[in-house]
Design an enzyme around this catalytic site. Structure first.
Site, PDB file in Angstrom:
ATOM      1  CG  ASP A  93     -30.905 -46.337 -48.281  1.00 21.65           C
ATOM      2  OD1 ASP A  93     -31.795 -45.677 -49.010  1.00 21.65           O
ATOM      3  OD2 ASP A  93     -31.354 -46.692 -47.236  1.00 21.65           O
TER       4      ASP A  93
ATOM      5  CG  HIS B 204     -31.701 -42.733 -38.596  1.00 25.14           C
ATOM      6  ND1 HIS B 204     -31.581 -41.682 -39.311  1.00 25.14           N
ATOM      7  CD2 HIS B 204     -31.873 -43.813 -39.212  1.00 25.14           C
ATOM      8  CE1 HIS B 204     -31.621 -42.315 -40.579  1.00 25.14           C
ATOM      9  NE2 HIS B 204     -31.648 -43.421 -40.679  1.00 25.14           N
TER      10      HIS B 204
ATOM     11  CG  ASP C 149     -36.992 -42.917 -44.106  1.00 25.46           C
ATOM     12  OD1 ASP C 149     -36.247 -43.946 -44.204  1.00 25.46           O
ATOM     13  OD2 ASP C 149     -36.524 -41.866 -43.737  1.00 25.46           O
TER      14      ASP C 149
ATOM     15  CE  LYS D 175     -32.567 -41.416 -49.327  1.00 25.39           C
ATOM     16  NZ  LYS D 175     -32.579 -42.796 -48.937  1.00 25.39           N
ATOM     17  CG  HIS D 176     -35.501 -38.444 -46.807  1.00 24.79           C
ATOM     18  ND1 HIS D 176     -34.184 -37.940 -46.590  1.00 24.79           N
ATOM     19  CD2 HIS D 176     -35.410 -39.778 -46.109  1.00 24.79           C
ATOM     20  CE1 HIS D 176     -33.371 -38.810 -46.535  1.00 24.79           C
ATOM     21  NE2 HIS D 176     -33.896 -39.993 -46.404  1.00 24.79           N
TER      22      HIS D 176
END
Length: 511
Positions: free
Chosen positions: A79, A191, A264, A178-179
């Site tokens: 990342d 998350h 993800d 992304k996303h």
């Protein structure tokens, strides 16, 4: 090895990207490559320390894959959303985050940031970047996207996203938009839980999807599907990453995306609050994902999730043709990026190619363009200051670079620091009202109104109070103190902010 030579387990393994468990090739990580024959390895923060260390890890991983694993080079992903240096402790360029790049709006410099990131990453052996974020962040309450986004409008995000993607891919590194289908206008961090995009199709088509549509038109080679529910398209409220309607129906078929669909991280709570990691991997393949980012914490768990997909094929829940469809795309992409046994060249792990003065100038030019003065704050406000009334700098420990640069121009500067931005309030409250104060704080997420209101009030009670903000624009837009908004705490932004206050000239790049 080609598709015809692979058995079922080897085909399934090409779909998996597992994390490296250490900063050097330990036995469990080696087994992911040699025993499970994984198609990819993800390098998280714990595996990204210094360029030479990363280069040695990547070399050892590729050697293990070629000699003892699948015989095919690995996708080695990270990342690196703000340059190869954003996760390393030293030795590579750390660019301003996307929001700062968006504030500057310069496509040529955005492209250059992509080029330099690709060249530095490949010099270490990282060939697949899970970047750029092309979510449109127009929600002040978004707890996770924030300064990772280029901005609040579709045009800015689309233009600069395409520029960065070109910079990556034209210099040999796979880019990932992304996303999907858009994580910007949410107020839940995936998350921790499952965000929901509650909008109608017309709004989603014209706004959230716009940067993804442009990235696809521009030739992006990977799209990461997020853990986001979109009831307007899939009323089951499945995360997009596990939804056939969104992954295959919308992304693959309606938007005609022919590249790699990446999930993800599948251990995020937006998934695991509903499904086991094994269930999630099976559902992601059924939905149409090509690469499963299976963020396991042990070799045994990696073995379990791979076996779950193999079993699903054997029991007829997934067809072998579905697996082969993804393997074909993976092998074609590896061919395109010279990740074949015949073409692959090991990085020479030469740190001379990283962190060059020319590359640092690009980062500094981006930072100089990004700085946004608010409420009348002028360039050079600290230049030529009288010595009898020194400025007092109140800061958090993350702004040490700014402080060091400021001291060089203000030798009589007084300074007090706290471990984090929250602690600066106590330091401010202890100052007399005739003080001349600079408040320098940073955070990579919104700070919250309690802090920002208190800081603004305290600065307003001083003889002079200036706010230098290395964080979200939403923290300071509605405040009253003169402010220099720098968006994040990249080293170049800290240097630029000090230079602005001291009246120094901008860095310019001649085409």
């Amino acid at each position: 090895m080609n598709l015809q030579e692979m058995n079922l387990r080897e085909k399934v393994a090409q779909l998996f990207t597992f994390p490296a468990f250490a900063s050097a090739l330990d036995e469990d990580t080696r087994k992911l490559v040699t025993r499970l024959k994984a198609g990819g390895i993800f390098l998280g923060t714990s595996a990204l320390i210094r360029p030479r260390q990363v280069g040695e890890l990547c070399r050892d991983l590729q050697q293990a894959s070629l000699e003892e694993g699948s015989g095919i080079p690995l996708f080695i992903a990270a990342d690196l959303v703000a340059g190869a240096g954003c996760k390393l402790r030293e030795g590579a360029v750390h660019f301003p985050k996307n929001r700062a790049i968006g504030a500057g709006g310069d496509e040529a410099l955005a492209y250059e940031s992509g080029r330099i990131t690709a060249e530095e990453s490949l010099a270490m052996g990282v060939n697949f970047n899970y970047s750029p974020v092309v979510d449109i962040n127009n929600n002040p309450l978004n707890p996770v996207i924030g300064t990772h986004s280029f901005g609040e409008d579709a045009d800015t995000v689309s233009r600069l996203g395409r520029a960065v993607i070109r910079g990556y891919q034209e210099h040999g590194m796979i880019a990932t938009a992304k996303h999907f289908p858009g994580h910007g206008d949410t107020h839940v961090d995936s998350h921790e839980a499952l965000p929901v995009l509650p909008f109608g199709r017309e709004r989603l088509e014209s706004f959230e999807l716009a940067p993804f549509r442009e990235a696809i038109r521009g030739g992006v080679d990977a799209v990461m599907v997020g853990h986001i529910a979109v009831p307007a398209w899939d009323d089951s409220s499945l995360p997009a990453s596990l939804s056939y309607t969104l992954t295959t129906g919308l992304l693959r078929e309606r938007l005609n995306f022919q590249g790699l669909i990446v999930t993800d991280g599948l251990s995020m709570k937006g998934i695991t609050n509903q499904f086991t990691l094994e269930e999630a991997c099976v559902r992601a393949v059924q939905a149409g994902a090509d690469i499963l980012l299976a963020t396991v914490d042990s070799y045994e768990q990696a073995e379990s999730v791979l076996e779950a997909v193999v079993t699903a094929v054997e029991q007829g829940e997934i067809t072998e043709a579905r697996i082969e469809e993804s393997v074909r795309r993976i092998l074609q992409m590896k061919q395109k990026y010279r990740l074949t046994a015949e073409q692959y060249q090991f990085p020479d792990i030469s740190t001379d190619r990283l962190n060059s003065p020319a590359s640092q100038r690009i980062s500094r030019a981006l930072a100089d363009q990004a700085l946004t003065p608010l409420r009348g704050l002028q360039r050079g406000v600290l230049a030529g200051e009288p010595q009898e009334q020194p400025w007092i700098l109140i800061r958090d420990e993350h702004t040490a670079g700014f402080a060091e640069r400021l001291r060089s121009g203000l030798p009589n500067l007084r300074e007090e620091s706290a471990p984090s931005y929250e602690g600066t309030l106590a330091l401010l409250s202890e100052l007399p009202e005739d003080a001349r104060v600079l408040l320098a704080v940073s955070h990579n997420k919104p700070m919250g109104e309690a802090f920002t209101e208190a800081a603004d009030r305290l600065l307003g009670s001083m003889r002079e109070g200036l706010w230098i903000h290395f964080g979200s624009e939403y923290d300071v837009r509605e405040r009253s103190a003169p402010c220099l908004l720098a968006y994040d705490r990249a080293p170049s932004l800290q240097a630029s902010a000090a230079a602005y206050l001291l009246g120094e000239e901008k860095v310019t790049i001649v085409p």
